[in-house]
Design a protein around this motif. Structure first.
Motif: not given
Length: 490
Positions: A311-328
């Motif tokens: 579950i932690g790995r998937y959570f980490c993967g979600g942040i990495l996958n959306h990291a560029r959009a999160l920057c806004a």
């Protein structure tokens, strides 16, 4: 009882006990409180307040709210033709403001509602945080813990001139700690040489002590450590204990509020600007997060090689996958992108790793084993203190939960120093970079926004993009002073 707020122990840590409205009014009377400061945050994270007489404050107002807000005058809230808003105080945020000594004053953080009984204002960032906590429960978890590491600068004086553009634009920073200190006083430290220096080079120990005392004793925000940070000229960090999502965001906003007011008391000025000094380290707001279910840390798995659950790995993967959009959202100013450059410990590269500060996500590994299961967490290093913590925590949670829902594996951790890799090596490893500008980050958010929809309405996302583009244009249409050095003789 400690200071103004009671505490209890949860998961081996001290946390605040909730107040009832009746207890608040009893305390107002017992402490002879004269005024109530009603505080709230705008969509972009600016802290606002209005002050009422304690003599006129009633239990009905605590329950139903106070009609005290013109939403059209707050950036990001409402239009002028529909602007009547209600401030509803949260009794759990009660604190006596220690630097107001003449007329005793207490603060209450407020939720924002529409007038005429139309419900919650969607653009209230605190409401977004509360919505995120409710969404987390629908995904099978009980709560999340958040621990922001807010860095900031404290200067002796700052001067700037931007309002007379045809005369020229400039700024200057004065600090006894800085290598450009012309008065010859103190023991200045060089650029990127400010980490943990002893006094007398570190001139701000008493300042930070005062901040910690106020946060601990008066605002119920527990601090366990403070120190000078990497940059010269007064970069500081005060570590605060983790808490539930909305509480942690309240704490981060209160932290900034206290730091600025204590700086003024010391005759100085504090700033959360991510990169005020060129060629030196910038200020981050590293964000630590864990999810909990059945009183257990869902990110911990004692049988996994790195003790991180699937579950932690998937959570980490979600942040990495959306990291560029999160920057806004996590890096919402044009100045944020002067920090996000290689060479200054800034998280430029979208990757994860244990104990590797060149990656965007770090898994702290100071301790291992079942005894320290409650400490297993991800440290997302991209956010900076110019951001709105209510939005940051909510957006990061939405990204991580999207990763769990869609089983986004983050891949293998990057153990090498990414700063030393060639571009070809990074491409081979699939390591992307964060956006180079605010405009680029806003483009990413515009095209990758669906993961936010369980928590952020499209109206809120549109307004974030609109306000960000306005700031980006403000800078893009103006020449930079350094351009005269580079190009005047072309």
């Amino acid at each position: 009882m400690k200071g103004n707020l009671p505490y209890k122990v949860i998961h081996g840590e001290t946390t605040q006990v909730k107040y009832s409205a009746d207890e608040i009014f009893a305390k107002i009377k017992h402490e002879n409180i004269r005024f109530i400061d009603l505080q709230f945050s705008s969509l972009v994270g600016r802290y606002h307040h209005t002050t009422i007489s304690a003599a006129t404050f009633t239990p009905e107002q605590m329950k139903d709210g106070l009609p005290k807000l013109d939403g059209s005058s707050i950036v990001g809230f409402t239009s002028v033709d529909d602007s009547d808003l209600v401030l509803k105080p949260d009794p759990n945020t009660f604190a006596i403001i220690p630097w107001v000594t003449e007329k005793k004053t207490a603060r209450l953080i407020c939720d924002i509602y529409w007038g005429r009984g139309r419900g919650r204002l969607e653009r209230d960032p605190r409401g977004i945080a509360q919505k995120a906590e409710e969404y987390l429960k629908t995904q099978g978890f009980d709560f999340s813990y958040w621990g922001p590491e807010v860095e900031f600068f404290v200067f002796d004086k700052v001067h700037w001139d931007v309002l007379t553009p045809y005369k020229g634009q400039s700024y200057s920073i004065e600090s006894k700690e800085a290598p450009w200190n012309q008065e010859g006083t103190g023991y200045p430290m060089g650029l990127q040489e400010g980490y943990y220096p002893s006094s007398p080079s570190d001139t701000l120990t008493e300042f930070r002590n005062e901040c910690v005392d106020m946060l601990n004793e008066h605002f119920g925000i527990l601090c366990d450590n403070h120190h000078h940070e990497v940059a010269t000229a007064g970069q500081c960090e005060i570590d605060i204990k983790y808490d539930y999502l909305t509480n942690a965001a309240d704490g981060a906003q209160t932290y900034k509020y206290v730091v600025r007011n204590v700086a003024q008391k010391f005759g100085k000025v504090a700033t959360m600007m991510p990169k005020p000094i060129s060629m030196d380290a910038g200020s981050g707001m590293h964000t630590n997060v864990s999810l909990w279910k059945d009183n257990k840390n869902a990110f911990f798995d004692r049988d996994a090689k790195d003790e991180i659950s699937q579950i932690g790995r998937y959570f980490c993967g979600g942040i990495l996958n959306h990291a560029r959009a999160l920057c806004a959202i996590t890096n919402p100013t044009t100045n944020s992108y002067h920090r996000l450059v290689p060479g200054y410990e800034a998280p430029v590269y979208i990757a994860w790793s244990p104990s590797n500060r060149s990656a965007a996500i770090r898994v702290p590994e100071h301790f291992r084993g079942e005894k320290y299961a409650y400490l297993k967490r991800f440290e997302y290093r991209a956010p900076d203190p110019s951001s709105n913590p209510y939005l940051v925590f909510s957006a990061v949670l939405a990204a991580g939960l999207d990763g769990i829902k869609k089983k986004m594996d983050p891949g293998d951790p990057v153990l090498e120093n990414i700063y030393h890799m060639t571009k070809e090596e990074r491409v081979k490893r699939g390591i992307k970079t964060v956006p180079a500008t605010l405009g680029e980050a806003l483009d990413e958010l515009e095209s990758d926004r669906k993961f936010l929809n369980p928590v952020f309405s499209n109206d809120v996302i549109d307004k974030i993009i609109e306000l960000g583009r306005k700031d980006h244009r403000e800078i893009s249409i103006r020449p930079h002073p350094h351009e005269f050095y580079l190009y005047f003789d072309v």
